[in-house]
Scaffold this motif. Structure first.
Motif, short mmCIF file in Angstrom:
data_model
loop_
_atom_site.label_atom_id
_atom_site.label_comp_id
_atom_site.label_asym_id
_atom_site.label_seq_id
_atom_site.Cartn_x
_atom_site.Cartn_y
_atom_site.Cartn_z
N PRO A 1 0.83 -1.22 0.00
CA PRO A 1 0.00 0.00 0.00
C PRO A 1 0.86 1.27 0.00
CG PRO A 1 -0.87 -1.60 1.55
CD PRO A 1 0.46 -2.12 1.12
N TYR A 2 1.92 1.27 0.81
CA TYR A 2 2.82 2.42 0.87
C TYR A 2 3.51 2.62 -0.47
CZ TYR A 2 6.52 5.47 2.73
OH TYR A 2 7.38 6.52 2.98
N THR A 3 3.94 1.53 -1.08
CA THR A 3 4.59 1.59 -2.39
C THR A 3 3.66 2.19 -3.43
OG1 THR A 3 5.88 -0.39 -1.85
CG2 THR A 3 5.72 0.20 -4.18
N TRP A 4 2.42 1.76 -3.42
CA TRP A 4 1.44 2.27 -4.39
C TRP A 4 1.21 3.77 -4.19
CZ3 TRP A 4 -0.64 1.89 -8.86
CH2 TRP A 4 -1.82 2.59 -9.16
N ASN A 5 1.14 4.20 -2.94
CA ASN A 5 0.92 5.62 -2.67
C ASN A 5 2.09 6.47 -3.14
OD1 ASN A 5 -1.64 5.38 -1.56
ND2 ASN A 5 -0.87 5.07 0.52
N ILE A 6 3.31 5.95 -3.00
CA ILE A 6 4.48 6.68 -3.49
C ILE A 6 4.40 6.83 -5.00
CG2 ILE A 6 6.98 6.51 -3.85
CD1 ILE A 6 7.20 5.38 -1.03
N LEU A 7 4.06 5.75 -5.68
CA LEU A 7 3.96 5.80 -7.14
C LEU A 7 2.80 6.67 -7.61
CD1 LEU A 7 4.66 2.11 -8.21
CD2 LEU A 7 6.14 4.08 -8.56
#
Length: 740
Positions: free
Chosen positions: A45-51
Motif C-alpha cells: 500500500p505504501y509503495t502504491w501511494n508513493i507511485l
C-alpha cells in the motif's frame, strides 16, 4: 502550432515486424514492474501511494504520481522502479556495523541492499566499527569540531539523488551562517558547463524550452545524450514526435541501440512492434563535437543557409565566428571530428531544411576539459537559424536527477549565491541584510578541490549528504587517501556506501536521513524544463531516528553559532518556501505549492521568448571556438567512461539491458578489433600512466579509434587534474590496449 501526432498506427516507424521484439536486445519493462512489486511486497500500500501520489525519484522529467504535463496517460519508467525500494526498504540491524572488515569488501550495490540506516552512529580511529549514539551526542561531536577550526577548513557536499529544494536552501544558509562558502552539489560535476555556456551566450542558465517542443518540431538533435538509458520515460515523447513528423538525429561516438529503436511499454503499437527513433547517426570521435559542429556551421555559412535577419537584429559576434571558421581547414575539422566533410554537409542540410529545431545534450558534452566550449558550439549552431525563444525550438541540457536542477538555483554551490548570483561583496551584503548575519564574500571550494585540499591536510571537516566521492571522482586511490586525511567525516544518507567505511583519520559519524516522502509538510523539486513540483508527504512507515537533512543542518548551525539561533530556524518546509520566494526571484510562486499536483514553470514555457535575451546588451552572443587539439599516439585509443545500467554511480545490474554488455566490457569497433586480432570476449588490459583496467572485448557500432567502458570502473584511468573551467572532471582518457 506544432503538428499533432498521427492517431493511426504508423508501420513505417516500426522497429520490427516481430511481435514484442522477440529475440531483440532491449529492457523488459514489464518485468521491472513485477520486480518492483516483489521487492516491496512487504509494504505494497505504501509503495502504491508513493507511485500514485509522489514525484519521480529518477531522471529530471518530473511527474506527479504517474502523470506529467507533456502527454496524457501513464508515465512510469524502469529507473523509478529500480529506485523505489530505497523508499520502502526496512532498516538494517546496527549490529552489522560493529565490525566493518567484511562490509569493506562489498560493493556499494550490496551495501544498499542491506537496508536503511536507522540511527546516528560513530566510529573512531582504531575501532573495528561503529556504535550507536544519540543525535545529541553526534551533533555535539560535529559542532565541537567545527567550532575548534576555521571556516576555510570546512567542506560540505550535497548529492542530487532525492535532494529537494528546501534541503538545498536551508543547507547552504546554515553553512554560510557558519562562515563558509565551501558547499557544493552534484550539479558541479554534470551540467555546470551548460549553465555557464547558456548564461554567457543567452543570459539564461537553464533549458530554454519544454518537453512539448520535442513533439512536432522539424528536427530533434541529441548530442552526447542517451535518453533511452538515462531518461527512459522520454521515449514516449520520441514515439509521438515521430508520429508528428519530427526527424530525430543523434551525434555520438557510439550508435546507441536505445536511440535507434525501443519498445515503449505504455503504448500498444510500440510495445508490440517497437519504434524506430533516430533516422541518422553521425558517429564522431570522443571530444570531436566542436570540430563537427564547426564544420556544420561552416557549410551553413558557405551556402547562405543562415537566418541573416535574426542574426543582424538579435545577436552579436557572428562576424568573428565566421572569420574564425574561415581559418579552420576541412582537413583539420575532419581529423579532429573523426568524420568527413560530407557528413558535416549532410547534417548542415538537415538544419537548413528545418524551420524549427530542438537540441538536447548531456554528459557526453559537458564532462570534458572543454565542456563549456562544447556547449557554446551547440548554441552557436542553434543561433545561426534562431532556434531559441519560440515554439518548437530550444536548447536543452537534459538532467539525469530529479533533484539536481534546483541545487545551484537554491545557492547550494561554492561559486554562486541563491538565484545563481555570483559571489561578490555586493551580493554578499544584500544577502547578509536579508538573513541578518554576515555572509562570506570569497568563493568556496568546489567538489574536486575539496578532495585536493583534504589530500594536503587542509580540511578538518567533510559533511557529505549522500554522494560517494570514492566512486564518482577520477583516481579513486587518490580520493581514498584524501578521505583518510580528514579528521572528521560526516555522512548523511539513507543507506550505506563504500566511502562511509573508509578508515577514519580520527572520527566518522553516520547520520540517518529521511526520504523526500517522509518529510513533514512536503517538499519541492525542480525538473529539467524548470518546472517546480510539489512532493507531498506520504503517510506510512518511518525508519528509526531518521531526520530531514534541512533540520539537521540548521540545528548544527545553531549549535555552532548560538547567537544566530533565532535567524536559523524554520517552523516547517512551508516557511522555507516562503523565504525562497523572497530570496530567489525566479522561484516566486513556490510559496503557494501545498499539495500533490501543484506546480509552476518558472520563466514560462520558453526562456528568451520573442528573442528577448536577458544579457547586458539584450542580444544573444556567438562564441569563437577552436576545436580541441589532440594527437593520438600510434596504438592508442580515445576512451569514454560514462555508461551502464545504473543511476549515476549506483550500479543496478551487471548486464546493460539495452546494449547487452556486461560491466567488464570494453566496447570496440569491429575493424579495430580485426586489425588487432581480437574477437568478442577476448580479455584485454587498458593502460595509461594512471592505471589499468581488465576488460573483455565487446564488438559494437562505435567510431573507429574509440573505446567505451563502464563507470565508475573506468575511473582508475582518469586524470584528476583534467577539469573544465567550471570544475567538471574530464571523464575521458587516452589509453593503449594490450591483449592478454
Amino acid at each position: 502550432m506544432l503538428p499533432k501526432p498521427k492517431k493511426h498506427w504508423t508501420p513505417s516507424n516500426w522497429a520490427s515486424w516481430k511481435p514484442f521484439g522477440i529475440g531483440e536486445q532491449y529492457p523488459n519493462n514489464f518485468w521491472e514492474v513485477f520486480r518492483a512489486i516483489w521487492l516491496s511486497r512487504d509494504k505494497l500500500p505504501y509503495t502504491w501511494n508513493i507511485l500514485n501520489k509522489g514525484v519521480c525519484d529518477g531522471c529530471a522529467l518530473g511527474t506527479t504520481g504517474m502523470k506529467d504535463w507533456t502527454l496524457d496517460g501513464i508515465h512510469l519508467c524502469n529507473v523509478r522502479l529500480r529506485l523505489l525500494r530505497m523508499n520502502t526498504m526496512p532498516a538494517f540491524d546496527p549490529v552489522i556495523l560493529e565490525d566493518v572488515s567484511q562490509l569493506q569488501k562489498q560493493k556499494s550495490a550490496q551495501l544498499r541492499d542491506l537496508g536503511r540506516l536507522p540511527y546516528p552512529m560513530i566510529r573512531q580511529r582504531g575501532e573495528k566499527g561503529f556504535r550507536r549514539v544519540s543525535w545529541d551526542e553526534a551533533l555535539g561531536v560535529i559542532s565541537d569540531r567545527i567550532r575548534s577550526t576555521t571556516p576555510d577548513r570546512l567542506s560540505f557536499y550535497v548529492t542530487s539523488r532525492g535532494t529537494v529544494n528546501e534541503t538545498y536552501y536551508a543547507t547552504q544558509k546554515a553553512v554560510r551562517a557558519m562562515g563558509s562558502n565551501n558547499i557544493d552539489n552534484a550539479a558541479r560535476i554534470c551540467h555546470s558547463p551548460s549553465t555557464a555556456g547558456l548564461k554567457a551566450a543567452l543570459g539564461a542558465g537553464a533549458t530554454t524550452c519544454s518537453y512539448k517542443d520535442w513533439i512536432g518540431t522539424d528536427l530533434l538533435v541529441f548530442i552526447g545524450s542517451n535518453v533511452a538509458n538515462n531518461q527512459p520515460v522520454t521515449v514516449k515523447y520520441l514515439h509521438y514526435a515521430k508520429k508528428a513528423g519530427t526527424k530525430i538525429v543523434v551525434i555520438n561516438t557510439y550508435r546507441e541501440p536505445g536511440m535507434e529503436r525501443y519498445w515503449v511499454p505504455s503504448i500498444v503499437e510500440s510495445a508490440v512492434f517497437g519504434t524506430k527513433f533516430a533516422e541518422d547517426f553521425f558517429l564522431i570521435n570522443m571530444g570531436g563535437d566542436i570540430a563537427f559542429l564547426n564544420g556544420t556551421i561552416k557549410h551553413i555559412i558557405a551556402n547562405n543557409w543562415v537566418d541573416q535577419s535574426f542574426i543582424d537584429l538579435y545577436t552579436d559576434g557572428f562576424a568573428q565566428l565566421k572569420a574564425s571558421l574561415e581559418n579552420q581547414s576541412w582537413e583539420e575539422l575532419e581529423r579532429l571530428s573523426g568524420t568527413s566533410r560530407e557528413s558535416m554537409y549532410a547534417f548542415a542540410k538537415m538544419v537548413k531544411e528545418a524551420n524549427k529545431a530542438v537540441f538536447v545534450w548531456s554528459m557526453g558534452i559537458t564532462q570534458h576539459e572543454c565542456g563549456e566550449d562544447n556547449v557554446r558550439s551547440i548554441i552557436n549552431l542553434a543561433l545561426t537559424k534562431g532556434f531559441v525563444g519560440r515554439e518548437g525550438c530550444g536548447l536543452m541540457p537534459i538532467r539525469g536527477h530529479s533533484g539536481v536542477q534546483g541545487g545551484a538555483e537554491m545557492g547550494c554551490y561554492a561559486t554562486v549565491f541563491p538565484g545563481g548570483k555570483p559571489i561578490t561583496p555586493e551580493n554578499a551584503a544584500q544577502l547578509s541584510q536579508h538573513w541578518g548575519f554576515d555572509v562570506p564574500t570569497s568563493k568556496g571550494l568546489i567538489a574536486p578541490e575539496m578532495i585536493n585540499a583534504a589530500h594536503q591536510k587542509e580540511i578538518e571537516v567533510l559533511v557529505s549528504v549522500g554522494g560517494n566521492f570514492l566512486e564518482v571522482l577520477p583516481e579513486p586511490d587518490y580520493v581514498e587517501a584524501a578521505l583518510k586525511q580528514i579528521p572528521l567525516r560526516v555522512h548523511i544518507d539513507i543507506v550505506l556506501s563504500s566511502q562511509m567505511l573508509v578508515e577514519p583519520a580520527d572520527t566518522v559519524v553516520l547520520l540517518p536521513a529521511t526520504t523526500r516522502y517522509e518529510i513533514p509538510g512536503g517538499v519541492t523539486e525542480t525538473n529539467t524544463e524548470r518546472r517546480v513540483i510539489f512532493s507531498p508527504e506520504i503517510p506510512g512507515p518511518r525508519i528509526g531516528e531518521a531526520r530531514p537533512e534541512w533540520e539537521v543542518f540548521l540545528e548544527l548551525a545553531r549549535r555552532v553559532k548560538p547567537d544566530l539561533a533565532d535567524k536559523l530556524a524554520f517552523a516547517d518546509t512551508a516557511a522555507i518556501r516562503q523565504e525562497i520566494a523572497q530570496v530567489v526571484p525566479q522561484y516566486a510562486g513556490i510559496q503557494h505549492l501545498q499539495q500533490a499536483g501543484d506546480q509552476f514553470q518558472y520563466g514560462g514555457s520558453h526562456l528568451c521568448f520573442g528573442w528577448n535575451f536577458p544579457t547586458a546588451d539584450g542580444k544573444a552572443h556567438f562564441g569563437v571556438l577552436l576545436p580541441r587539439q589532440r594527437e593520438l599516439p600510434e596504438g592508442y585509443f580515445l576512451l569514454a567512461t560514462r555508461r551502464g545500467k545504473q543511476f549515476n554511480s549506483m550500479v543496478q545490474e551487471r548486464k546493460d539491458a539495452i546494449t547487452g554488455a556486461m560491466r567488464e566490457a570494453v566496447l570496440m569497433n569491429a575493424a579495430d578489433a580485426v586489425q588487432l586480432g581480437l574477437k568478442d570476449s577476448d580479455r584485454v588490459i587498458l593502460k595509461n600512466d594512471l592505471g589499468e583496467l581488465l576488460c573483455q572485448v565487446y564488438i559494437a557500432p562505435i567510431q573507429s579509434g574509440n573505446l567505451q567502458v563502464h563507470w565508475p570502473e573506468g575511473n582508475v584511468l582518469l586524470d584528476k587534474g583534467k577539469r573544465s573551467l567550471e570544475g567538471v572532471p574530464d571523464y575521458n582518457a587516452i589509453v593503449r590496449l594490450e591483449k592478454i
